[in-house]
Design a protein around this motif. Structure first.
Motif, mmCIF file in Angstrom:
data_model
loop_
_atom_site.group_PDB
_atom_site.id
_atom_site.type_symbol
_atom_site.label_atom_id
_atom_site.label_comp_id
_atom_site.label_asym_id
_atom_site.label_seq_id
_atom_site.Cartn_x
_atom_site.Cartn_y
_atom_site.Cartn_z
ATOM 1 N N MET A 1 155.055 11.087 -31.417
ATOM 2 C CA MET A 1 156.472 11.477 -31.526
ATOM 3 C C MET A 1 157.364 10.237 -31.369
ATOM 4 O O MET A 1 158.264 10.182 -30.551
ATOM 5 C CB MET A 1 156.785 12.485 -30.408
ATOM 6 N N ASN B 1 166.257 18.747 -12.427
ATOM 7 C CA ASN B 1 166.310 20.206 -12.586
ATOM 8 C C ASN B 1 165.240 20.685 -13.565
ATOM 9 O O ASN B 1 164.708 21.788 -13.429
ATOM 10 C CB ASN B 1 167.700 20.581 -13.108
ATOM 11 N N ARG B 2 164.915 19.873 -14.551
ATOM 12 C CA ARG B 2 163.960 20.303 -15.584
ATOM 13 C C ARG B 2 162.524 19.965 -15.214
ATOM 14 O O ARG B 2 161.597 20.587 -15.711
ATOM 15 C CB ARG B 2 164.292 19.618 -16.911
ATOM 16 N N VAL C 1 158.895 19.716 -13.876
ATOM 17 C CA VAL C 1 158.009 20.709 -13.278
ATOM 18 C C VAL C 1 156.810 20.053 -12.605
ATOM 19 O O VAL C 1 155.884 20.727 -12.177
ATOM 20 C CB VAL C 1 157.503 21.711 -14.338
ATOM 21 N N VAL D 1 158.398 9.048 -21.302
ATOM 22 C CA VAL D 1 159.381 9.902 -21.986
ATOM 23 C C VAL D 1 158.694 10.664 -23.114
ATOM 24 O O VAL D 1 158.836 11.879 -23.251
ATOM 25 C CB VAL D 1 160.526 9.038 -22.557
ATOM 26 N N GLU D 2 157.895 9.927 -23.882
ATOM 27 C CA GLU D 2 157.236 10.554 -25.028
ATOM 28 C C GLU D 2 156.371 11.720 -24.586
ATOM 29 O O GLU D 2 156.313 12.752 -25.247
ATOM 30 C CB GLU D 2 156.376 9.509 -25.746
ATOM 31 N N SER D 3 155.744 11.577 -23.407
ATOM 32 C CA SER D 3 154.750 12.583 -23.014
ATOM 33 C C SER D 3 155.396 13.771 -22.304
ATOM 34 O O SER D 3 154.741 14.783 -22.108
ATOM 35 C CB SER D 3 153.746 11.949 -22.067
ATOM 36 N N CYS D 4 156.658 13.658 -21.904
ATOM 37 C CA CYS D 4 157.239 14.733 -21.088
ATOM 38 C C CYS D 4 157.441 15.984 -21.924
ATOM 39 O O CYS D 4 158.199 15.974 -22.895
ATOM 40 C CB CYS D 4 158.575 14.307 -20.488
ATOM 41 N N PRO D 5 156.769 17.092 -21.586
ATOM 42 C CA PRO D 5 156.871 18.297 -22.411
ATOM 43 C C PRO D 5 158.239 18.964 -22.313
ATOM 44 O O PRO D 5 158.674 19.623 -23.249
ATOM 45 C CB PRO D 5 155.786 19.210 -21.845
ATOM 46 N N LYS D 6 158.913 18.798 -21.182
ATOM 47 C CA LYS D 6 160.156 19.564 -20.968
ATOM 48 C C LYS D 6 161.397 18.754 -21.249
ATOM 49 O O LYS D 6 162.505 19.181 -20.921
ATOM 50 C CB LYS D 6 160.205 20.105 -19.537
ATOM 51 N N GLU D 7 161.230 17.570 -21.796
ATOM 52 C CA GLU D 7 162.376 16.689 -22.001
ATOM 53 C C GLU D 7 163.156 16.539 -20.705
ATOM 54 O O GLU D 7 164.392 16.496 -20.714
ATOM 55 C CB GLU D 7 163.275 17.175 -23.134
ATOM 56 N N LEU E 1 162.846 13.925 -19.239
ATOM 57 C CA LEU E 1 163.210 12.527 -19.450
ATOM 58 C C LEU E 1 163.850 12.407 -20.827
ATOM 59 O O LEU E 1 163.299 12.896 -21.805
ATOM 60 C CB LEU E 1 161.976 11.631 -19.379
ATOM 61 N N THR E 2 165.022 11.806 -20.867
ATOM 62 C CA THR E 2 165.707 11.591 -22.140
ATOM 63 C C THR E 2 165.892 10.100 -22.338
ATOM 64 O O THR E 2 166.396 9.420 -21.442
ATOM 65 C CB THR E 2 167.082 12.266 -22.139
ATOM 66 N N PHE E 3 165.461 9.594 -23.497
ATOM 67 C CA PHE E 3 165.589 8.176 -23.785
ATOM 68 C C PHE E 3 166.761 7.968 -24.723
ATOM 69 O O PHE E 3 166.962 8.746 -25.651
ATOM 70 C CB PHE E 3 164.301 7.666 -24.446
ATOM 71 N N LYS F 1 146.964 17.987 -29.387
ATOM 72 C CA LYS F 1 146.503 18.062 -27.988
ATOM 73 C C LYS F 1 145.776 19.386 -27.724
ATOM 74 O O LYS F 1 144.743 19.414 -27.084
ATOM 75 C CB LYS F 1 147.700 17.956 -27.031
ATOM 76 N N LYS G 1 163.068 16.189 -34.204
ATOM 77 C CA LYS G 1 162.672 15.060 -33.348
ATOM 78 C C LYS G 1 163.647 14.955 -32.176
ATOM 79 O O LYS G 1 164.830 15.264 -32.326
ATOM 80 C CB LYS G 1 162.689 13.770 -34.164
ATOM 81 N N PHE H 1 165.829 13.010 -29.016
ATOM 82 C CA PHE H 1 166.586 11.781 -28.761
ATOM 83 C C PHE H 1 167.239 11.241 -30.017
ATOM 84 O O PHE H 1 167.153 10.063 -30.342
ATOM 85 C CB PHE H 1 165.686 10.697 -28.150
ATOM 86 N N MET I 1 159.651 20.236 -29.143
ATOM 87 C CA MET I 1 158.763 20.498 -28.007
ATOM 88 C C MET I 1 159.606 20.791 -26.765
ATOM 89 O O MET I 1 159.361 21.762 -26.047
ATOM 90 C CB MET I 1 157.844 19.304 -27.762
ATOM 91 N N GLY I 2 160.637 19.937 -26.570
ATOM 92 C CA GLY I 2 161.502 20.140 -25.415
ATOM 93 C C GLY I 2 162.120 21.524 -25.459
ATOM 94 O O GLY I 2 162.079 22.280 -24.484
ATOM 95 N N HIS J 1 159.632 24.299 -24.496
ATOM 96 C CA HIS J 1 159.246 24.318 -23.072
ATOM 97 C C HIS J 1 160.433 24.665 -22.192
ATOM 98 O O HIS J 1 160.320 25.443 -21.241
ATOM 99 C CB HIS J 1 158.656 22.958 -22.670
ATOM 100 N N ILE J 2 161.607 24.081 -22.504
ATOM 101 C CA ILE J 2 162.778 24.378 -21.678
ATOM 102 C C ILE J 2 163.047 25.872 -21.706
ATOM 103 O O ILE J 2 163.183 26.538 -20.678
ATOM 104 C CB ILE J 2 164.008 23.591 -22.178
ATOM 105 N N MET K 1 159.674 28.038 -20.281
ATOM 106 C CA MET K 1 159.407 27.825 -18.855
ATOM 107 C C MET K 1 160.650 28.134 -18.041
ATOM 108 O O MET K 1 160.573 28.741 -16.967
ATOM 109 C CB MET K 1 158.929 26.393 -18.628
#
Lengths: 397, 43, 353, 548
Positions: free
Chosen positions: C1, C47-48, C50, C193-199, C201-203, D444, D502, D504, D515-516, D519-520, D523
């Protein structure tokens, strides 16, 4: 005197004795242990011999060997300044021992530093590779390096006399005043900067010890340490090397103790004052009630106010013994202050079980380094004109 | 003049210059003292 | 991603533009520094989060760090508080917001710990070989090839981030998050950041992240504390945090203040040249004075001696002359005597003849 | 000067000194670090501060902290009762005849200690000192455990922290009391008659105690605290004396959190009867108009009876008295209403004292929060939702001045309310996809099967018996909006991927990536609804056989 000298002469380490005196044996053992640890440290890395961790990157090798070491080695610049700059000729006999102690002190600090830093062979990098000019450590490094050289040159007159190299010796002597002033400037800078090192960590050092005045505190206390160290050292050397001392030295040394004692007392008073001011400018009075506050008071009252008073009494009553013991107390106090700033009051937020406690091998190295100092000191004073004036160079000053 | 975006860069530069100046000052002082006093002997 | 290279270059371009013209207004007056314009950062939404530790796993992978004994899917490690170490640039901790408040246990919060990439890094300010660099992309990078290993950076860091390879005998390094600077330069985004499923982390550009954070805070006022951690702390960081619990409940220091690290030492550093400039003057002055005192003392002494000497010489003179006179007198008498005698003899001899 | 000591010893001393110094310092340091936290204090519900002397000016010593239950218990052991300390107050307060019935059962006691009035500083002080100390000394003389006799013992610097909880007289309690007293409301309820200057009972005019008895005692009405303690405790005491079941007389009985939980609760309390209307029309106060031309909005029919059920006390809405809202909250707002206009009084968000504020708080319920947590609190509500309350009025000839009495208006309201359809509506199952398979993380995991229809049904079941929810979800597709947000209501809303791509993207930075977003949403909803699943990734995603 002569009789005392004789007694001292009987002391087990005089060179004409056999090699296996008690001193040599013990010193030898310490040195051997030291060497073993040395091998461990340089083959296995810091982790094998120290309890340092990511929260406590600096242990007693910095807190004691470097911080306290440098402070206690301040005798050199204090004495030479007093004699050469302020022209207090009557203390002249104290200069050489002081310079020697100073020189050894700094040399050993550098030695200890080689143990502490990760890649000692890179120690010159700050000068030859990249200059981190915003770092106070850079400033300290530069000054210590320069000052070590200065001390060496100042001290070199003794070995030169010993080796009988008149010309070179005379050149050095001619440089004296220049070197002295250099020395004072450099000492002022790095003694204070050692304190300034911690200015960057206000969130880690306990507010009672953290202060905008840290550099000043460190500089003033280093003067105190220097004065006391001279008294302390002269006491010891007189006890063991009296037979090495010439008339002038023996004559002057009481005056030295009294004069320096008086000076130390005065400076201690000033130091006490500014420490109190330090509390008030940051309005930290309420913290005195806490446990750390109690500890702070122990340091301030027990190791600043008390010696200040004792010195004063000692000087008024011409009580040399008191002065000498007080000098010991003071030296201890300054060392304690350095440990407090560098280790004990540092990371005061951490829970007690995460706080640092030195590994015995760390202490071992520190002891080893101190022992080295004593050995070398002994080697030099028993050979070179430190405690007496070389016959060829009377009226040298 | 160069543009600095961080205080860090700015200080690195200015302090660097300062260090050079300090070296110069120390040497200069010694020299100047000699110049100032080399005629004192004959009074 | 990974974000498209073009867009990324767009970012850097923007940054470049900013660098070229943008904040020269601030920088021109070397007084107020606002950091590199358009530098990148990460917004961590506590907050997001987990606490799934995907970021730890990713970080470990992309930085080729030593893999730990417990696999990253094992969440039992969250039971104890951890910090960054030489083989973990980032760790996630679990906090119970109720601890220390007297309230009973609450919904736990998770917080990711890593280098915050300060706008004015304390480590860089402390390093005496400039091993740390604040890049214009926002990352604070470390150059092991000059590092001496004094570990002053670790003393200086207010967030306790840099870790050291104490068990390395010959090539110990300071280890810390690089915001995946190499990846950023390649047009990728940081591994965590790339791996975070819940976003969580925002870049993005730091300025944008602050906008995003504010947007969330005002949209969901009762889901967020009205503060962006890192906007001003220690002069601001490129890693920002927003949270639904007060930050110190998530184990973050709120007493760090907003003074950038270099500022803390600038005063002391400013004192140095003054000492160098004035001490010699002062000391030489004192020296001169004491010398002069000495000289005067000597002269007086000399004079006294001279007088004394003069006195004694006069004395000696007198004695001598007296002696001479006496001697002359004696001589005379002797001669007279002899003459008289001779005359008498001569007279005697005349009578006999 | 000690002679002949060897340098060895000195070196030893030095080294030892060093080590001792270091060790001692660090041990010290650890001690410090560990000692840094201070000890917790004991907490009690019966902590009473005795600072009576304050009425005579400053007090010299710290006020006395008196633990009431401790003393009650001690006296009980010596089978003494309250009269040991509290004088009977038959004549310290005129008891109105109208309340005789009540009074016969209560001989009131002064809440003060061993006195009826605070006469003078000296006197009050002596009363305390003499009596307290005397009793304590006697008891200790008898070798019993007792209280302090020294000044510092009572005038303590660090008193125990009070854990006193305020206690309320909720519907359940009220019902239980009125049942036991066979609906003799006059036993407690009364009002002050200006002319006769007496407390009289007015039938069907009962109001909450708090409307008159305020925080502090005012000239002709005692404080709520005093009132409640006099009436409640005295009555309880009397009843107990009759060996009958009665409420608590100890402080902790009412004011301790644990005990409060123990108080028996009646599930469905019958309505309190005082001739209040079942339904009313919330008007602007324009007399008898069916539509206020100045307000422009239609009046709101309000189901008063139902809301009595939803709330615990009348004070929930009637915060100062039982008058109509528009008495103080006029269209423009006026002083009596603190200038809070009728509009604000009904619509203000972020408070539980307005209609919409209270209704919004209802959305925090687990069953609602799943969807509503994602909805911006401060958003602008759709105009259509206004009409949910401001219902179209039934046609009348000449609405401008059609005169209707309160009763008629209420009746109209009643009919309008009956007309309301409050059933959640949605599409037929055939239009609701049963499963949605999400294949986005195939690198995955295996595909995630999303039980779409099952979830819709669960959501519907959750609000089946929720009148409020049903009323506001009664259009097709409203429920769908919970997930299918930011697009018009439709039987076939856009797919998530249509908007979420995509992550960001600095062009529209507020929108999460795909994906975000998944999940947001998933979950987040699960968390809010307090569902224990999913615990691990594989609860939703299939294990990927190929990868692992």
């Amino acid at each position: 005197m002569s009789q005392e000298a004789a007694v001292a002469g009987k002391a087990p380490f005089t060179p004409d004795r056999s090699l296996f005196t008690r001193f040599n044996v013990i010193a030898g053992i310490i040195v051997i242990i030291g060497l073993v640890i040395t091998i461990l440290r340089f083959s296995g890395g810091l982790a094998t011999v120290t309890n340092l961790d990511d929260n406590y990157p600096w242990g007693i090798w910095i807190g004691f060997d470097l911080m306290a070491g440098v402070a206690l080695a301040a005798g050199g610049f204090v004495t030479s300044a007093a004699v050469y700059v302020f022209g207090m000729k009557r203390y002249h006999s104290a200069v050489r021992p002081a310079i020697l102690t100073g020189f050894l002190g700094y040399a050993l600090v550098v030695v200890a530093l080689h143990y502490d830093v990760g890649r000692p062979w890179r120690l010159p990098y700050p000068f030859i590779m990249q200059q981190g000019t915003t770092s106070l450590l850079f400033e300290v490094a530069a000054c210590v390096a320069l000052y070590l050289t200065v001390l060496f040159v100042e001290f070199s007159s003794a070995p030169l006399e010993w080796l009988g190299l008149k010309k070179a010796r005379n050149i050095v002597v001619r440089l004296t005043i220049l070197l002295t002033i250099f020395g004072v400037v450099l000492s002022t800078l790095h003694q204070s900067s050692l304190g300034a090192l911690f200015l960057i960590a206000p969130s880690k050092l306990h507010p009672l010890w953290y202060s905008g005045y840290l550099p000043v505190f460190f500089f003033i206390s280093s003067i105190i340490a220097g004065l006391s160290m001279v008294i302390f050292e002269s006491t010891l050397s007189h006890r063991y090397f009296a037979h090495k001392m010439d008339e002038t030295h023996l004559r002057e040394k009481e005056g030295v103790a009294l004069g320096f004692g008086k000076a130390a007392s005065l400076v201690l008073a000033g130091y006490f004052a500014i420490k109190v001011i330090g509390i008030s400018v940051d309005n930290n009075w309420h913290l005195l009630g806490t446990c750390y506050g109690a500890w702070f008071l122990v340091e301030l009252l027990g190791f600043v106010a008390l010696p200040c008073f004792l010195y004063a009494v000692g000087v008024r009553d011409k009580n040399l013994t008191l002065i000498k013991w007080t000098s010991g107390l003071t030296v201890f106090g300054v060392a304690l202050n350095r440990l407090n700033v560098c280790l004990i009051a540092f990371n005061w937020h951490l829970p007690s079980d995460e706080k640092y406690f030195p590994h015995w091998m760390e202490i071992g190295i520190s002891v080893f380094v101190v022992t080295l100092g004593i050995i070398v000191f002994r080697f030099i004073v028993t050979r070179m004109p430190i405690l007496y004036e070389h016959p060829d160079y009377k009226d040298g000053h | 003049m160069d543009v600095f975006y961080t205080l860090q860069d700015f200080m690195t530069y200015t302090k660097g210059v300062t260090y050079l100046l300090m070296a110069a000052i120390l040497l200069g002082m010694a020299g100047f003292w000699c110049f100032l006093t080399d005629r004192d002997e004959d009074e | 991603m990974s974000i498209s290279r073009r867009k990324f270059l767009g970012w850097l371009g923007a940054a470049g533009m900013g660098t070229a013209m943008g904040s020269s207004a601030d920088a021109a007056s070397n007084k107020h520094f606002t950091g590199y314009p358009g530098s990148m950062g990460v917004l961590h939404d506590i907050n997001r989060c987990v606490g799934c530790r995907s970021c730890e796993a990713a970080c470990n992978k992309v930085n080729e760090l030593q893999s730990p004994d417990q696999v990253f899917t094992d969440l039992s490690v969250l039971d104890k508080k951890r910090r960054t170490t030489s083989d973990a640039y980032t760790v996630v901790n679990r906090y119970d917001p109720a601890t220390g408040t007297g309230r009973e246990k609450e919904e736990p919060v998770f917080r990711k710990i890593q280098c915050n990439h300060c706008l004015e890094p304390a480590c860089a300010s402390a390093c005496f070989v400039r091993a740390f660099t604040k890049t214009k992309e926002g990352a604070v990078t470390y150059d092991a090839s000059v590092c001496v290993g004094c570990r002053y950076c670790m003393i200086a860091c207010p967030f306790n981030i840099p870790a050291y390879e104490y068990d390395e005998a010959f090539t110990p390094r300071v280890m810390k998050c690089t915001m995946c600077h190499p990846r950023i330069m390649k047009g990728q985004i940081p591994g965590c950041v790339e791996s975070c499923p819940k976003e969580a982390l925002t870049f993005g550009k730091r300025d944008d992240l602050i906008k995003i954070a504010n947007e969330r805070i005002q949209k969901y006022p009762d889901s967020y504390v009205d503060h962006i951690y890192g906007e001003h702390e220690m002069g601001g960081t490129n890693w920002l945090y927003i949270s639904d619990v007060p930050f110190e409940r998530a184990g973050m220091r709120e007493d760090l203040g907003i003074t950038p690290a270099p500022q803390l030492t600038s005063g002391a550093l400013a004192g140095v040249p003054i000492v160098v400039g004035l001490w010699p003057v002062l000391l030489t002055g004192i020296y001169a004075m004491s010398k002069r005192k000495e000289k005067i003392a000597q002269e007086e002494e000399a004079q006294a001696v001279a007088q004394a000497v003069a006195g004694t010489e006069a004395e000696a003179e007198k004695k001598l002359s007296a002696a001479l006179a006496k001697a002359a007198k004696d001589k005379e008498t002797v001669v007279k005597k002899e003459v008289k005698k001779a005359l008498e003899e001569a007279a005697k001899a005349k009578e006999e003849s | 000067m000690k002679k002949g000591k060897s340098l060895l010893r000195w070196a030893g001393v030095l080294a030892a000194g060093t080590i001792v110094l270091i060790c001692f310092s660090f041990v010290g340091a650890r001690g410090l670090a560990s000692l840094s936290n201070d000890c917790g204090k004991e907490k009690r519900a019966d902590v009473i501060k005795i600072d009576t002397l304050k009425v005579f000016g400053d007090i010299e010593r710290p006020e006395v902290i008196f633990l009431h239950d401790l003393h009650t218990a001690a006296l009980e052991k010596k089978n003494k009762d309250c009269s040991a300390c509290h004088l009977s107050g038959k004549n310290f307060e005129v008891i109105p005849d109208t309340l005789k019935a009540a009074v016969q059962r209560i001989d009131r006691m002064s809440p003060k200690f061993r006195r009826l009035k605070d006469i003078s500083r000296k006197e009050v002080m002596d009363i305390y000192h003499n009596n307290c100390i005397e009793c304590h000394t006697n008891m200790s003389a008898d070798g019993e455990k007792t209280g302090p006799v020294t000044c510092g013992g009572c005038h303590r610097k660090n008193p125990p922290v009070s854990s006193r909880q305020p206690v309320g007289f909720d519907k359940s309690l009220h019902f239980r009391h009125s049942k036991v007293q066979e609906k003799k409301c006059e036993l407690c309820h009364h009002e002050y008659d200006e002319k006769t200057e007496k407390l009289v009972y007015a039938k069907e005019k009962e109001v909450s105690c708090r409307y008159c008895h305020k925080q502090e005692t005012q000239e002709n009405r005692i404080s709520l605290k005093l009132a409640s303690h006099l009436s409640c405790i005295d009555c309880h005491r009397k009843t107990l004396a009759k060996k009958a079941k009665a409420g608590p007389v100890r402080c902790s009985g009412c004011h301790d959190l644990e005990n409060q939980k123990k108080i028996e609760k009646i599930a469905d309390v019958p309505r309190m009867e005082r001739k209040q209307p079942d339904t009313i029309m919330i008007t602007t106060g324009q007399p008898g108009r069916i539509k206020d031309v100045t307000a422009r909005m239609d009046f709101v029919p309000f189901d008063h009876k139902a809301h009595e059920g939803y709330n615990d006390t009348c004070r929930a809405c009637h915060h100062t008295d039982l008058e109509k809202c528009n008495k103080c909250h006029t269209l423009a707002g006026k002083k009596e209403g603190k200038y809070i206009s009728l509009e604000q009084a009904m619509h203000q968000m972020g408070t539980e004292n307005t209609c919409m504020g209270c209704h919004e708080i209802k959305q925090d319920d687990k069953k609602c929060a799943g969807c509503h947590v994602f909805m911006q609190r401060t958003r602008k509500k759709e105009a259509s939702s206004c009409l949910k309350c401001h219902m179209k009025q039934p046609e009348v000839s000449d609405p401008g001045n059609a005169q209707l009495s309160e009763k008629q208006l209420a009746a109209v309201a009643g009919t309008m309310l009956k007309a309301r359809k409050s059933v959640t509506d949605t599409f037929g199952d055939e239009d609701i996809p049963e499963k949605v398979v999400i294949r986005d993380m195939v690198n995955k995991y295996g595909p995630a099967e999303f039980p779409h229809r099952k979830i819709v049904h669960t959501l519907l079941d959750n609000i089946r018996n929720n009148k409020l929810a049903n009323y506001f979800h009664s259009e097709k597709g409203t429920v769908c909006q919970g997930c299918h947000h930011n697009s018009p209501v439709s039987q076939k809303p856009p797919r998530c991927g249509n908007c979420h791509g995509k992550p960001f993207d600095d062009k529209n930075m507020f929108k999460p990536g795909k994906m975000g977003a998944y999940h947001i949403q998933c979950m987040g909803c699960h968390k809010e609804m307090g569902l224990e699943k999913p615990v691990s990734c594989t609860d939703c995603h299939k294990e990927n056989k190929v990868l692992n």
